[in-house]
Design a protein around this motif. Structure first.
Motif, PDB file in Angstrom:
ATOM      1  N   PRO A  99       0.814  -1.211   0.000  1.00 20.85           N
ATOM      2  CA  PRO A  99       0.000   0.000   0.000  1.00 20.85           C
ATOM      3  C   PRO A  99       0.856   1.273   0.000  1.00 20.85           C
ATOM      4  O   PRO A  99       0.470   2.281  -0.598  1.00 20.85           O
ATOM      5  CB  PRO A  99      -0.810  -0.105   1.296  1.00 20.85           C
ATOM      6  N   MET A 100       2.022   1.225   0.644  1.00 19.44           N
ATOM      7  CA  MET A 100       2.879   2.412   0.686  1.00 19.44           C
ATOM      8  C   MET A 100       3.366   2.799  -0.705  1.00 19.44           C
ATOM      9  O   MET A 100       3.449   3.981  -1.031  1.00 19.44           O
ATOM     10  CB  MET A 100       4.075   2.199   1.622  1.00 19.44           C
ATOM     11  N   ASP A 101       3.686   1.817  -1.528  1.00 18.76           N
ATOM     12  CA  ASP A 101       4.134   2.136  -2.880  1.00 18.76           C
ATOM     13  C   ASP A 101       3.037   2.853  -3.663  1.00 18.76           C
ATOM     14  O   ASP A 101       3.310   3.771  -4.420  1.00 18.76           O
ATOM     15  CB  ASP A 101       4.583   0.874  -3.618  1.00 18.76           C
ATOM     16  N   HIS A 102       1.789   2.438  -3.463  1.00 17.79           N
ATOM     17  CA  HIS A 102       0.666   3.103  -4.132  1.00 17.79           C
ATOM     18  C   HIS A 102       0.454   4.503  -3.561  1.00 17.79           C
ATOM     19  O   HIS A 102       0.205   5.453  -4.305  1.00 17.79           O
ATOM     20  CB  HIS A 102      -0.611   2.276  -3.988  1.00 17.79           C
ATOM     21  N   LEU A 103       0.554   4.630  -2.249  1.00 14.27           N
ATOM     22  CA  LEU A 103       0.365   5.932  -1.599  1.00 14.27           C
ATOM     23  C   LEU A 103       1.430   6.929  -2.036  1.00 14.27           C
ATOM     24  O   LEU A 103       1.143   8.090  -2.275  1.00 14.27           O
ATOM     25  CB  LEU A 103       0.395   5.764  -0.075  1.00 14.27           C
ATOM     26  N   TRP A 104       2.671   6.477  -2.178  1.00 15.81           N
ATOM     27  CA  TRP A 104       3.780   7.374  -2.488  1.00 15.81           C
ATOM     28  C   TRP A 104       3.873   7.721  -3.970  1.00 15.81           C
ATOM     29  O   TRP A 104       4.559   8.652  -4.342  1.00 15.81           O
ATOM     30  CB  TRP A 104       5.083   6.762  -2.020  1.00 15.81           C
ATOM     31  N   ARG A 105       3.194   6.969  -4.839  1.00 22.42           N
ATOM     32  CA  ARG A 105       3.313   7.177  -6.283  1.00 22.42           C
ATOM     33  C   ARG A 105       2.959   8.610  -6.688  1.00 22.42           C
ATOM     34  O   ARG A 105       3.694   9.260  -7.430  1.00 22.42           O
ATOM     35  CB  ARG A 105       2.411   6.191  -7.025  1.00 22.42           C
ATOM     36  N   GLU A 106       1.837   9.130  -6.211  1.00 25.18           N
ATOM     37  CA  GLU A 106       1.385  10.455  -6.629  1.00 25.18           C
ATOM     38  C   GLU A 106       2.299  11.589  -6.158  1.00 25.18           C
ATOM     39  O   GLU A 106       2.682  12.437  -6.957  1.00 25.18           O
ATOM     40  CB  GLU A 106      -0.053  10.690  -6.174  1.00 25.18           C
ATOM     41  N   PRO A 107       2.690  11.632  -4.864  1.00 26.27           N
ATOM     42  CA  PRO A 107       3.591  12.729  -4.494  1.00 26.27           C
ATOM     43  C   PRO A 107       4.962  12.631  -5.170  1.00 26.27           C
ATOM     44  O   PRO A 107       5.590  13.654  -5.445  1.00 26.27           O
ATOM     45  CB  PRO A 107       3.697  12.631  -2.977  1.00 26.27           C
ATOM     46  N   LYS A 108       5.423  11.409  -5.459  1.00 25.05           N
ATOM     47  CA  LYS A 108       6.697  11.294  -6.190  1.00 25.05           C
ATOM     48  C   LYS A 108       6.563  11.958  -7.549  1.00 25.05           C
ATOM     49  O   LYS A 108       7.474  12.637  -8.002  1.00 25.05           O
ATOM     50  CB  LYS A 108       7.116   9.828  -6.343  1.00 25.05           C
ATOM     51  N   ALA A 109       5.403  11.783  -8.195  1.00 24.16           N
ATOM     52  CA  ALA A 109       5.194  12.379  -9.517  1.00 24.16           C
ATOM     53  C   ALA A 109       4.922  13.879  -9.430  1.00 24.16           C
ATOM     54  O   ALA A 109       5.410  14.650 -10.254  1.00 24.16           O
ATOM     55  CB  ALA A 109       4.030  11.680 -10.219  1.00 24.16           C
ATOM     56  N   ASN A 132      10.753  16.086 -12.009  1.00 23.72           N
ATOM     57  CA  ASN A 132      10.971  17.277 -12.844  1.00 23.72           C
ATOM     58  C   ASN A 132      11.065  18.570 -12.050  1.00 23.72           C
ATOM     59  O   ASN A 132      10.663  19.625 -12.518  1.00 23.72           O
ATOM     60  CB  ASN A 132       9.874  17.392 -13.909  1.00 23.72           C
ATOM     61  N   HIS A 133      11.545  18.486 -10.834  1.00 23.28           N
ATOM     62  CA  HIS A 133      11.740  19.689 -10.018  1.00 23.28           C
ATOM     63  C   HIS A 133      13.054  19.551  -9.256  1.00 23.28           C
ATOM     64  O   HIS A 133      13.260  18.560  -8.568  1.00 23.28           O
ATOM     65  CB  HIS A 133      10.583  19.876  -9.036  1.00 23.28           C
ATOM     66  N   GLN A 134      13.894  20.536  -9.385  1.00 26.37           N
ATOM     67  CA  GLN A 134      15.185  20.529  -8.700  1.00 26.37           C
ATOM     68  C   GLN A 134      15.092  21.396  -7.453  1.00 26.37           C
ATOM     69  O   GLN A 134      14.915  22.601  -7.542  1.00 26.37           O
ATOM     70  CB  GLN A 134      16.285  21.069  -9.620  1.00 26.37           C
ATOM     71  N   TYR A 135      15.170  20.787  -6.292  1.00 22.94           N
ATOM     72  CA  TYR A 135      15.155  21.522  -5.031  1.00 22.94           C
ATOM     73  C   TYR A 135      16.574  21.975  -4.708  1.00 22.94           C
ATOM     74  O   TYR A 135      17.544  21.339  -5.106  1.00 22.94           O
ATOM     75  CB  TYR A 135      14.612  20.643  -3.906  1.00 22.94           C
ATOM     76  N   ALA A 136      16.679  23.071  -3.964  1.00 18.78           N
ATOM     77  CA  ALA A 136      17.997  23.583  -3.589  1.00 18.78           C
ATOM     78  C   ALA A 136      18.726  22.597  -2.678  1.00 18.78           C
ATOM     79  O   ALA A 136      19.948  22.476  -2.734  1.00 18.78           O
ATOM     80  CB  ALA A 136      17.860  24.940  -2.897  1.00 18.78           C
ATOM     81  N   HIS A 137      17.970  21.896  -1.861  1.00 21.51           N
ATOM     82  CA  HIS A 137      18.560  20.953  -0.917  1.00 21.51           C
ATOM     83  C   HIS A 137      17.605  19.776  -0.738  1.00 21.51           C
ATOM     84  O   HIS A 137      16.383  19.940  -0.815  1.00 21.51           O
ATOM     85  CB  HIS A 137      18.802  21.659   0.434  1.00 21.51           C
ATOM     86  N   ILE A 138      18.138  18.614  -0.475  1.00 22.31           N
ATOM     87  CA  ILE A 138      17.320  17.420  -0.298  1.00 22.31           C
ATOM     88  C   ILE A 138      16.330  17.581   0.844  1.00 22.31           C
ATOM     89  O   ILE A 138      15.198  17.080   0.791  1.00 22.31           O
ATOM     90  CB  ILE A 138      18.199  16.149  -0.096  1.00 22.31           C
ATOM     91  N   ASP A 139      16.693  18.332   1.883  1.00 21.29           N
ATOM     92  CA  ASP A 139      15.777  18.561   3.002  1.00 21.29           C
ATOM     93  C   ASP A 139      14.527  19.310   2.553  1.00 21.29           C
ATOM     94  O   ASP A 139      13.433  19.078   3.067  1.00 21.29           O
ATOM     95  CB  ASP A 139      16.468  19.334   4.126  1.00 21.29           C
ATOM     96  N   ASP A 140      14.668  20.227   1.585  1.00 27.47           N
ATOM     97  CA  ASP A 140      13.511  20.948   1.045  1.00 27.47           C
ATOM     98  C   ASP A 140      12.557  19.992   0.331  1.00 27.47           C
ATOM     99  O   ASP A 140      11.339  20.090   0.453  1.00 27.47           O
ATOM    100  CB  ASP A 140      13.960  22.043   0.074  1.00 27.47           C
ATOM    101  N   GLU A 141      13.129  19.065  -0.406  1.00 23.71           N
ATOM    102  CA  GLU A 141      12.311  18.077  -1.109  1.00 23.71           C
ATOM    103  C   GLU A 141      11.590  17.164  -0.127  1.00 23.71           C
ATOM    104  O   GLU A 141      10.399  16.873  -0.288  1.00 23.71           O
ATOM    105  CB  GLU A 141      13.177  17.254  -2.058  1.00 23.71           C
ATOM    106  N   VAL A 142      12.298  16.739   0.908  1.00 29.08           N
ATOM    107  CA  VAL A 142      11.695  15.878   1.926  1.00 29.08           C
ATOM    108  C   VAL A 142      10.543  16.609   2.618  1.00 29.08           C
ATOM    109  O   VAL A 142       9.460  16.045   2.808  1.00 29.08           O
ATOM    110  CB  VAL A 142      12.751  15.408   2.954  1.00 29.08           C
ATOM    111  N   ARG A 143      10.749  17.878   2.970  1.00 28.03           N
ATOM    112  CA  ARG A 143       9.690  18.660   3.615  1.00 28.03           C
ATOM    113  C   ARG A 143       8.462  18.783   2.713  1.00 28.03           C
ATOM    114  O   ARG A 143       7.323  18.643   3.163  1.00 28.03           O
ATOM    115  CB  ARG A 143      10.203  20.040   4.025  1.00 28.03           C
ATOM    116  N   ALA A 144       8.678  19.056   1.424  1.00 31.49           N
ATOM    117  CA  ALA A 144       7.561  19.180   0.481  1.00 31.49           C
ATOM    118  C   ALA A 144       6.809  17.862   0.348  1.00 31.49           C
ATOM    119  O   ALA A 144       5.576  17.835   0.308  1.00 31.49           O
ATOM    120  CB  ALA A 144       8.076  19.651  -0.879  1.00 31.49           C
TER     121      ALA A 144
END
Length: 114
Positions: free
Chosen positions: A49-59, A64-76
């Motif tokens: 179920p986690m793979d299905h749940l995570w599919r949409e936010p990954k997309a 196609n978005h470059q964050y300044a820092h990995i922590d910014d991406e994790v927060r988003a």
């Protein structure tokens, strides 16, 4: 944290067979806390179920978005997930489908109201 959140209610964790999940310490801790561990077959992401749940936010959040820092991406990513209602999260994970493979085990004793 799980026991603090769910108290003495029956609790099951659905896990992949990663080495940290099958380690003796992890299994002993689960036994001590009366948590049932249910393992998915190896290399079966379609069952998770986690793979299905995570599919949409990954997309939507990560692709196609470059964050300044990995922590910014994790927060988003986390903000997107936390913005879902419990029912939306269950729907996106596929667990509300009448065809969900683990539906028989997910009785009222394991799942609270959504």
């Amino acid at each position: 944290l799980l026991r603090a959140r769910y108290g003495a209610r029956p609790l099951m964790l659905l896990l992949e067979e990663a080495s940290c999940h099958i380690a003796q310490y992890s299994r002993a801790l689960a036994r001590r806390l009366s948590i049932t561990l249910v393992f998915l077959p190896q290399r079966s992401p379609e069952l998770s179920p986690m793979d299905h749940l995570w599919r949409e936010p990954k997309a939507k959040v990560c692709a196609n978005h470059q964050y300044a820092h990995i922590d910014d991406e994790v927060r988003a990513f986390i903000a997107w997930i936390l913005d879902l209602s419990p029912r939306q999260a269950l729907r996106k994970a596929g667990t509300l489908s009448r065809h969900f493979w683990l539906r028989g085990a997910l009785s009222k004793s394991f799942c609270g109201p959504t």
